[in-house]
Design an enzyme around this catalytic site. Structure first.
Site, PDB file in Angstrom:
ATOM      1  N   GLU A  29       4.662 -37.649  26.078  1.00  0.00           N
ATOM      2  CA  GLU A  29       5.520 -36.784  26.894  1.00  0.00           C
ATOM      3  C   GLU A  29       6.888 -36.711  26.246  1.00  0.00           C
ATOM      4  O   GLU A  29       7.444 -37.729  25.809  1.00  0.00           O
ATOM      5  CB  GLU A  29       5.640 -37.342  28.303  1.00  0.00           C
ATOM      6  CG  GLU A  29       6.622 -36.579  29.188  1.00  0.00           C
ATOM      7  CD  GLU A  29       6.740 -37.198  30.580  1.00  0.00           C
ATOM      8  OE1 GLU A  29       5.754 -37.810  31.029  1.00  0.00           O
ATOM      9  OE2 GLU A  29       7.808 -37.073  31.198  1.00  0.00           O
ATOM     10  N   GLU A  73      16.266 -33.648  31.785  1.00  0.00           N
ATOM     11  CA  GLU A  73      16.102 -33.992  33.192  1.00  0.00           C
ATOM     12  C   GLU A  73      17.481 -34.288  33.770  1.00  0.00           C
ATOM     13  O   GLU A  73      18.351 -34.828  33.083  1.00  0.00           O
ATOM     14  CB  GLU A  73      15.231 -35.227  33.383  1.00  0.00           C
ATOM     15  CG  GLU A  73      13.778 -35.034  33.045  1.00  0.00           C
ATOM     16  CD  GLU A  73      12.987 -36.285  33.371  1.00  0.00           C
ATOM     17  OE1 GLU A  73      12.269 -36.284  34.387  1.00  0.00           O
ATOM     18  OE2 GLU A  73      13.083 -37.260  32.602  1.00  0.00           O
TER      19      GLU A  73
END
Length: 425
Positions: free
Chosen positions: A173, A178
């Site tokens: 990932e 974020e």
């Protein structure tokens, strides 16, 4: 700050992907001092690249995203205790008619959706390109304006395309961006893989200067991705680079195709739940998503010179101005060069550059943001010369020394051994 427990969950079932829940983490860090020419030599001023995915979200206001490029996930996420239900169609993800995608989190539940905690309190949207588009290497970027408020959790990220076969975190990932609402001026970039997932993710944060908040303006979030190297930036300011050396012997699972994901979560272990100060509706506005690869199309190779040693970026540092030198060949990303657009030679996502745009004998070579300028244009002759086109001079090892750390420079071409290079880029 506390080490957060962070999520990833795949909410749909496909032949390509199975329903899998995962968690991620990465603490924030202070922003680095911007590099001297970072603003002038941002992604927008880089040399021309080959565009492999270009989503500008053009279309009538209120319409759904292009189903040929994106699929909409539906459902909730018990694994991270997120509070939203992701809805289908254009209920929470729609074009605004001005070239933007708007993902909207609302405090409502008109469909009487059920979540892990009972009747869902919020709705939002999550999109991905699985089965429609994957990327492997290049620049992956999005220009976005994120929401503000406690409990908001926008993200732009990627999952390995083999997740349905190997599961998470073996799939890998890449979190490009974020943000959690209690950190309005900080975003995070993180890697997750086998043995370094959840709170053990490998990453760093970038904080805007002067107390600015990301919700106040659009910003460009990007990675520059090459074999065995991923470099994160915000508005052209690089804040971290990761290579296999950062994993402590654990497996690097990022030399394969990944698909893209955009979402706006509400609540969860890491951001915490919304409170009375959280504005609803809250929106994540996406101007574009783009993936480009360098014009050379190759994955890179070595450039070897005097004494059989390699052309090397000192300390594998991608910062502007890093010296380029001779060093023992070790196969690292710092020695992987590719031929790019405008006759460039690239490593670590940047270009081989003659310092100060000089054409003089002895002008040293360095790494710098690709700008397509003459001091970054190189020709490789059949006689194994690497010639700077602007200066019409050869890449040369200073002093004819084959010791580690000998600086590369330009010099009038003489045919000497310290100007001969085997280019496998």
């Amino acid at each position: 700050m506390r080490t957060p427990l962070r999520r990833r969950v795949t909410l749909y079932a496909l032949a390509l992907l199975c329903c899998t829940s995962v968690a991620t983490a990465g603490p924030a860090g202070a922003a680095p001092t911007p590099e001297p020419r970072a603003a002038a030599a941002s992604a927008e001023s880089a040399a021309p690249m080959a565009v492999t995915f270009d989503e500008n979200f053009d279309g009538p206001a209120g319409s759904a995203v292009n189903g040929g490029r994106w699929q909409i996930e539906t459902g909730d996420n018990v694994n991270n205790h997120e509070r939203q239900y992701y809805t289908a169609g254009n209920n929470n993800a729609a074009l605004d008619g001005q070239g933007n995608l708007v993902i909207t989190a609302r405090k409502d539940n008109p469909g009487n959706y059920q979540c892990w905690y009972g009747r869902c309190e919020y709705t939002s949207a999550r999109l991905n390109t699985a089965g429609k588009f994957t990327a492997q290497y290049g620049r992956v970027e999005a220009r976005m304006k994120i929401p503000r408020g406690q409990g908001m959790w926008p993200a732009f990220w990627m999952l390995g395309n083999n997740m349905g076969q190997v599961g998470w975190p073996n799939s890998g990932e890449i979190d490009i961006m974020e943000n959690v609402g209690f950190e309005p001026g900080t975003v995070h970039g993180t890697l997750h893989g086998p043995g370094y997932s959840g709170s053990g993710g490998i990453g760093a944060g970038y904080t805007l200067p002067g107390g600015q908040a990301f919700a106040d303006a659009f910003h460009t979030f990007a990675i520059d991705w090459s074999p065995n190297s991923i470099r994160w930036s915000v508005d052209g300011n690089v804040f971290q680079t990761r290579t296999p050396a950062d994993l402590g012997g654990r497996e690097w699972v990022f030399n394969k195709p990944f698909f893209l994901i955009l979402n706006l979560a509400v609540g969860g272990y890491w951001p915490g739940d919304p409170n009375g100060s959280t504005p609803f509706p809250s929106t994540l506005t996406v101007d574009y998503v783009r993936v480009t690869t360098d014009g050379g199309g190759g994955t890179g190779g070595s450039i070897t010179g005097l004494g059989g040693k390699c052309l090397d970026v000192a300390a594998a540092n991608p910062a502007n101005g890093t010296p380029v030198q001779l060093y023992d060949c070790n196969g690292s990303a710092a020695q992987q060069w590719s031929r790019g657009a405008n006759d460039s030679l690239r490593a670590l996502g940047k270009c081989l550059d003659v310092k100060d745009n000089s054409t003089a004998n002895g002008a040293q070579l360095q790494l710098w943001d690709c700008a397509g300028t003459g001091n970054q244009r190189w020709a490789v002759s059949g006689a194994n010369d690497v010639v700077n086109i602007q200066a019409d001079k050869c890449m040369d090892v200073t002093g004819g020394a084959s010791v580690n750390g000998a600086r590369a420079q330009i010099w009038t071409c003489t045919g000497a051994a310290n100007q001969k290079w085997s280019v496998n880029a």
